[in-house]
Design a protein around this motif. Structure first.
Motif, PDB file in Angstrom:
ATOM      1  N   GLY A   1       0.755  -1.254  -0.304  1.00 19.47           N
ATOM      2  CA  GLY A   1      -0.035   0.333  -0.200  1.00 19.47           C
ATOM      3  C   GLY A   1       0.337   1.206   0.140  1.00 19.47           C
ATOM      4  O   GLY A   1       2.061   1.191  -0.558  1.00 19.47           O
ATOM      5  N   LEU A   2       0.547   2.428   0.085  1.00 18.91           N
ATOM      6  CA  LEU A   2       0.935   3.503   0.107  1.00 18.91           C
ATOM      7  C   LEU A   2       2.063   3.813   1.238  1.00 18.91           C
ATOM      8  O   LEU A   2       3.454   4.485   0.891  1.00 18.91           O
ATOM      9  CB  LEU A   2      -0.164   4.877   0.558  1.00 18.91           C
ATOM     10  N   LEU A   3       1.787   2.872   2.525  1.00 17.86           N
ATOM     11  CA  LEU A   3       3.387   3.698   3.520  1.00 17.86           C
ATOM     12  C   LEU A   3       3.801   2.270   2.912  1.00 17.86           C
ATOM     13  O   LEU A   3       4.948   2.323   3.420  1.00 17.86           O
ATOM     14  CB  LEU A   3       2.374   2.804   5.148  1.00 17.86           C
TER      15      LEU A   3
ATOM     16  N   LEU B  91      15.989  -8.195   6.575  1.00 15.89           N
ATOM     17  CA  LEU B  91      15.284  -7.361   7.388  1.00 15.89           C
ATOM     18  C   LEU B  91      14.193  -7.315   6.314  1.00 15.89           C
ATOM     19  O   LEU B  91      14.017  -6.776   5.348  1.00 15.89           O
ATOM     20  CB  LEU B  91      16.126  -5.876   7.150  1.00 15.89           C
ATOM     21  N   ILE B  92      13.167  -7.390   7.517  1.00 19.50           N
ATOM     22  CA  ILE B  92      11.595  -7.742   7.183  1.00 19.50           C
ATOM     23  C   ILE B  92      11.275  -6.335   8.107  1.00 19.50           C
ATOM     24  O   ILE B  92      11.353  -5.884   8.857  1.00 19.50           O
ATOM     25  CB  ILE B  92      10.916  -9.294   7.534  1.00 19.50           C
ATOM     26  N   LEU B  93      10.364  -6.126   7.099  1.00 20.31           N
ATOM     27  CA  LEU B  93       9.765  -3.868   7.165  1.00 20.31           C
ATOM     28  C   LEU B  93       8.349  -4.899   6.861  1.00 20.31           C
ATOM     29  O   LEU B  93       7.935  -4.488   6.094  1.00 20.31           O
ATOM     30  CB  LEU B  93      10.287  -3.359   6.348  1.00 20.31           C
ATOM     31  N   PHE B  94       7.117  -4.670   8.163  1.00 16.21           N
ATOM     32  CA  PHE B  94       5.638  -4.555   8.261  1.00 16.21           C
ATOM     33  C   PHE B  94       5.297  -3.361   8.078  1.00 16.21           C
ATOM     34  O   PHE B  94       5.273  -2.328   9.093  1.00 16.21           O
ATOM     35  CB  PHE B  94       5.476  -5.862   9.582  1.00 16.21           C
ATOM     36  N   SER B  95       4.523  -3.103   7.209  1.00 13.97           N
ATOM     37  CA  SER B  95       3.825  -2.749   6.613  1.00 13.97           C
ATOM     38  C   SER B  95       1.973  -3.245   5.834  1.00 13.97           C
ATOM     39  O   SER B  95       2.405  -2.121   5.034  1.00 13.97           O
ATOM     40  CB  SER B  95       4.253  -1.724   5.898  1.00 13.97           C
ATOM     41  N   ALA B  96       1.584  -3.437   6.614  1.00 15.02           N
ATOM     42  CA  ALA B  96       0.706  -4.346   6.178  1.00 15.02           C
ATOM     43  C   ALA B  96      -0.858  -3.313   6.234  1.00 15.02           C
ATOM     44  O   ALA B  96      -1.853  -4.088   6.348  1.00 15.02           O
ATOM     45  CB  ALA B  96       0.536  -5.960   6.255  1.00 15.02           C
TER      46      ALA B  96
END
Length: 502
Positions: A156-158, A237-242
């Motif tokens: 998404g946007l973020l 590295l895992i970045l959650f932005s769900a």
């Protein structure tokens, strides 16, 4: 001596700060009310809209919206690292995690939202992070310093902003999205396909229709993401932005009404089920809807401030436009109104130039006389014009396709003179054409001057070109010299359109 009304604000994000800004501009600090701000973070309010600029060199101070001196000048008491953990509604008190107790007459919950982290086994590993606060950004920078590959879960946007951050940090970057397209809320399928192509061309690998089932130790990187269907992807590295969820825990724990799917229920005055407690911004649920943009939160802040100071105020929150224009990794994206054309019997007109990488769609009512939505990817030069048609419900005087088709007859472009005085120019701060013109006539003869007086263009910034056009038109129409005196502060009556919904 009359008792000062004690107003306590829980949360000091962009919306919480805007509430403070609004109420302090309306009260007489010596008699009307005293304002106390409780910030759960270690710092005062900062600009989350431009958070990604932190990775382009901006500091936390650059992003700051206020500071200790400003709040002192406004006679606002403030406390950082003051997370509220308890509300005693009977005694009208709140208690922080450190045990400090604050009495209130009116309580404002501006607690915002928190990142949603899917319940994936392995999600709690050390380098599995979220993208929300300055503290999160520092953690991302630290992790990236010992990483080569980064993955963002969420398209998404973020999520795309987060991917841009990882790319700026020099990592091989991937985006994993469960849905079949990117930015499914803002753009339709055609726009999503082009957006994916453009993002991929910039070096970010996009994986759509992918469901992560587990995060395990990697072979060549720290971790291995295992997807439904058997595919895997290795990353450091895992970045959650769900997506986000409303921060409504205080409401749940202390018996305020919340929605079935979350959010603190509010009425048109932003009051919760307790008339002495208000909720604004992303934690609030109005008409079963949570608004995830800053402009609706600002509108709520203004309504709540006025109602707290005058319960007889007829100001009411009636919803907000969710249109947005942005640039992601250099890719222009615009979304207006009913971008998906879900209105019954709506008509859609599409221009899809795959060679140039431009996708445009407008949605009209069944008669083709009113614009109710639009999608722009690759070129948002038509955004301002289309937005004014939508916001002001202006009739289309030419064929709808001429608004976006380059080979169609001359587009029906709205001139500044044709816009009504009440036309909304800056959605973030509810600034009308009339307010901008009044600012110019008062001496604000350039963009900086108008920003200072009206706050137009100080939110997301997407209205800048339209504001400049109004300034130029007003200067020309009234034969004003650019060498005018310093801009004067507008009278309170002239500022009314800034603080009220159209």
């Amino acid at each position: 001596m009359n008792h000062k009304q004690r107003v306590v604000v829980v949360g000091n994000g962009m919306v919480g700060h805007h509430f403070v800004e609004q109420i302090t501009s309306l009260i007489n600090p010596s008699s009307d009310a005293e304002v106390t701000v409780l910030s759960g973070e270690e710092r005062l309010a900062y600009d989350r809209v431009h958070l990604s600029e932190f990775f382009a060199g901006k500091t936390a101070d650059d992003l700051a919206l206020t500071n200790e001196q400003i709040y002192a000048d406004w006679q606002v008491r403030f406390y950082t690292n003051a997370k509220v953990t308890h509300i005693n509604r009977e005694k009208q008190q709140v208690t922080t995690s450190e045990g400090a107790i604050f009495d209130y007459d009116k309580l404002v919950l501006a607690t915002g939202s928190f990142p949603f982290v899917p319940p994936i086994p392995g999600k709690d590993r050390e380098h599995c992070l979220v993208y929300r606060t300055i503290a999160d950004l520092n953690a991302i920078k630290h992790s990236a310093s010992s990483s080569k590959v980064g993955v963002v879960i969420g398209g998404g946007l973020l999520g795309l902003e987060a991917a841009n951050a990882l790319k700026q940090l020099g990592l091989e970057t991937h985006v994993v999205e469960f849905a079949p397209q990117l930015m499914g809320v803002q753009v339709d399928g055609g726009g999503g396909r082009l957006l994916k192509d453009k993002i991929s061309a910039l070096g970010v690998q996009v994986h759509t229709s992918m469901a992560t089932e587990e995060i395990v130790d990697g072979d060549s990187c720290r971790y291995k993401m295992c997807f439904k269907g058997g595919e895997t992807l290795e990353t450091d590295l895992i970045l959650f932005s769900a997506g986000i969820r409303p921060y409504d825990n205080l409401a749940r724990e202390f018996d305020l009404a919340v929605g079935e799917r979350g959010g603190i229920v509010i009425n048109d005055h932003c009051q919760t089920s307790d008339q002495n407690i208000y909720a604004i911004g992303e934690c609030a649920l109005w008409s079963n809807f949570i608004f995830g943009l800053v402009a609706p939160g600002y509108a709520m802040a203004k309504i709540a401030a006025k109602h707290i100071l005058s319960s007889h105020s007829d100001c009411a929150f009636t919803g907000a436009d969710m249109s947005t224009k942005l640039k992601l990794m250099g890719v222009e994206v615009g979304s207006i109104g009913d971008a998906h054309g879900r209105t019954q019997d709506a008509r859609s007109y599409v221009f899809d130039d795959q060679l140039s990488g431009v996708y445009k769609k407008i949605v009209t009512d069944p008669a083709g006389t009113r614009l109710i939505g639009a999608v722009l990817v690759g070129d948002t030069s038509d955004y301002d014009n289309l937005l004014q048609y939508h916001l002001n419900d202006l009739a289309l005087s030419v064929a709808p396709e001429s608004l976006i088709f380059p080979l169609a007859p001359t587009a029906d472009t709205i001139s500044i003179a044709d816009l009504p005085a009440e036309a909304m120019i800056c959605s973030c701060h509810q600034v009308t054409k009339h307010t901008i013109e009044q600012a110019v006539l008062a001496g604000a003869i350039d963009l900086v001057g108008v920003q200072t007086v009206t706050k137009a263009c100080t939110g997301c910034g997407s209205c800048e070109s339209r504001v400049n056009c109004i300034i130029e038109h007003c200067l020309t129409e009234h034969s004003l010299a650019v060498t005018q005196a310093e801009p004067k502060r507008l009278s309170d009556s002239a500022l009314i359109p800034v603080t009220e919904l159209a």
